[in-house]
Design an enzyme around this catalytic site. Structure first.
Site, PDB file in Angstrom:
ATOM      1  N   ASP A  98       0.844  -1.191   0.000  1.00 31.40           N
ATOM      2  CA  ASP A  98       0.000   0.000   0.000  1.00 31.40           C
ATOM      3  C   ASP A  98       0.884   1.248   0.000  1.00 31.40           C
ATOM      4  O   ASP A  98       1.860   1.329   0.741  1.00 31.40           O
ATOM      5  CB  ASP A  98      -0.886  -0.027   1.251  1.00 31.40           C
ATOM      6  CG  ASP A  98      -1.913   1.092   1.284  1.00 31.40           C
ATOM      7  OD1 ASP A  98      -2.361   1.524   0.212  1.00 31.40           O
ATOM      8  OD2 ASP A  98      -2.280   1.521   2.400  1.00 31.40           O
ATOM      9  N   ASN A 246     -10.036   0.419   1.243  1.00 31.19           N
ATOM     10  CA  ASN A 246      -8.935   0.316   2.194  1.00 31.19           C
ATOM     11  C   ASN A 246      -9.349   0.729   3.610  1.00 31.19           C
ATOM     12  O   ASN A 246     -10.034   1.743   3.785  1.00 31.19           O
ATOM     13  CB  ASN A 246      -7.779   1.217   1.759  1.00 31.19           C
ATOM     14  CG  ASN A 246      -7.022   0.686   0.561  1.00 31.19           C
ATOM     15  OD1 ASN A 246      -7.505  -0.160  -0.183  1.00 31.19           O
ATOM     16  ND2 ASN A 246      -5.817   1.191   0.371  1.00 31.19           N
ATOM     17  N   TYR A 247      -8.866  -0.043   4.584  1.00 35.03           N
ATOM     18  CA  TYR A 247      -9.085   0.283   5.998  1.00 35.03           C
ATOM     19  C   TYR A 247      -7.759   0.142   6.739  1.00 35.03           C
ATOM     20  O   TYR A 247      -7.090  -0.887   6.638  1.00 35.03           O
ATOM     21  CB  TYR A 247     -10.112  -0.655   6.629  1.00 35.03           C
ATOM     22  CG  TYR A 247     -11.510  -0.491   6.089  1.00 35.03           C
ATOM     23  CD1 TYR A 247     -12.362   0.491   6.589  1.00 35.03           C
ATOM     24  CD2 TYR A 247     -11.975  -1.311   5.069  1.00 35.03           C
ATOM     25  CE1 TYR A 247     -13.643   0.640   6.085  1.00 35.03           C
ATOM     26  CE2 TYR A 247     -13.264  -1.166   4.556  1.00 35.03           C
ATOM     27  CZ  TYR A 247     -14.088  -0.193   5.074  1.00 35.03           C
ATOM     28  OH  TYR A 247     -15.353  -0.036   4.575  1.00 35.03           O
TER      29      TYR A 247
END
Length: 300
Positions: A98, A246-247
C-alpha cells in the site's frame, strides 16, 4: 479449490503456500458489483484476526502493508506471516504493498512475493506521476503482477500532510482515462473527498465525481481513507464503481483500545498474549462487519 488459478506459489517443507493475485480478485468484484476489503496489517495479530474473519465470512481478502509498517518489520516477515495464514484457510488471500513510495520499494515487494503493489505518485505533478507509475508497470506487467496507481489526492497522514487551501483533491475523469491508457495500471485509487487518518466532522464522498470517473475508465477503482466513512456512503460508492476499499486507522484504533482495556482491568498482567486476545477480537469484528457492507461475504 476456490483460489484463483493465477496464484503465486512457492514450496516450503513440501507444502504449497498460495497467495492470490488481486487482478482476478478485483475483476470479479468489478463484474459482480461488490468490493474487496483491503486491510492494513501491523503485526502477526492483525494478520491472524483479519484472515480468521475472512474465513468466517467466506470472503476474499487483501492484506496490505505501508512503507511505514515495513520500517517496523520488512517485506519478508510479512510475506511469511501472510503465507502461513493463507495456507490455513480456504478463501482467497492477497498480499499488497500500500502506498509504495518509490520504484525500488515496489521492486522489493515484488521480489519478496507480494501479489500486487501500489505506486503512489499523487504527491508529484501529473507528468512525474505518469513516469513513476510507468516505471513500475514496465516491471510488473510482463510477469502478470497488478499495479495500483493513484491520481487525484487523498489527504491525511499517509500522504504528505493536509491539502493546500487551493489544491483540488478530486481526480479528473478525462485525465484518469489518459493516465490508465498510458501507464497500463490495473486499478486506480481516486480522490473523491476521503482522507487518511482521523476525520474531523462527517466524511463525505463526492458520488457525482466518482460516477464521472467510472464512466471514463475501465479498471477497478479504489477508495482510500475509508476508516470513519459511514457504511451507507461506502455502499453507494461501490455501486458507483469502487471495487477495493482500504481500511487502516480504524483497525489500529480498535486493536489498541482492546489491548488497553484489558490492561486497565488486569494491571498485574505481564503476558502480552492475554491482552492480544480481545485486541484480535476487535479487529475480527470490524473486518467481518465491513465484509458484509462491501458485499464480499460469501464471494470466496
Amino acid at each position: 479449490m476456490p483460489f484463483d488459478s493465477k496464484a503465486h506459489t512457492r514450496f516450503i517443507g513440501g507444502s504449497v503456500i498460495m497467495l492470490v493475485s488481486t487482478k482476478e480478485m478485483l475483476q470479479k468484484a468489478y463484474e459482480g458489483h461488490y468490493a474487496v476489503g483491503a486491510f492494513n496489517v501491523e503485526n502477526l495479530e492483525f494478520v491472524m484476526a483479519a484472515v480468521r474473519a475472512a474465513q468466517a465470512k467466506h470472503s476474499p481478502i487483501i492484506l496490505q502493508t505501508t512503507p511505514g509498517t515495513l520500517k517496523y518489520a520488512n517485506v519478508d516477515y510479512f510475506k511469511a506471516m501472510v503465507s502461513v495464514a493463507a495456507e490455513s484457510v480456504d478463501v482467497p488471500v492477497a498480499l499488497h504493498l500500500d502506498h509504495g513510495d518509490t520504484f525500488e520499494r515496489c521492486v522489493q515487494a515484488i521480489r519478496a512475493g507480494y501479489t500486487s503493489v501500489m505506486i503512489d505518485g499523487s504527491h508529484v505533478d501529473y507528468q512525474s506521476n505518469l513516469a513513476l507509475t510507468t516505471s513500475v508497470t514496465k516491471v510488473a506487467e510482463p510477469i502478470g503482477l497488478p499495479v495500483e496507481a493513484e491520481l487525484g489526492k487523498v489527504g491525511g497522514k499517509e500522504d504528505d500532510g493536509p491539502l493546500a487551501a487551493d489544491e483540488n483533491p478530486y481526480t479528473d475523469p478525462e485525465q484518469a482515462a489518459e493516465f490508465i491508457a498510458k501507464t497500463h495500471c490495473t486499478s486506480l485509487a481516486v480522490g473523491v473527498g476521503t482522507i487518511h487518518g482521523v476525520y474531523k466532522g462527517t466524511p463525505h464522498i463526492e458520488q457525482g465525481v466518482l460516477k464521472e470517473i467510472k464512466a471514463h475508465t475501465n479498471v477497478p477503482l479504489v477508495l482510500h481513507g475509508t476508516s470513519g466513512v459511514p457504511d451507507d456512503q461506502v455502499a453507494q460508492a461501490i455501486q458507483n464503481g469502487i471495487c477495493k476499499v482500504n481500511y487502516a486507522t480504524e483497525l489500529r484504533q480498535v486493536f489498541t483500545a482492546g489491548f488497553m482495556k484489558y490492561m486497565e482491568e488486569n494491571p498485574a498482567c505481564f503476558d502480552p498474549k492475554k491482552p492480544f486476545i480481545p485486541a484480535q477480537q476487535a479487529i475480527f469484528d470490524v473486518v467481518a462487519s465491513h465484509m458484509d457492507n462491501l458485499g464480499s461475504t460469501n464471494k470466496a
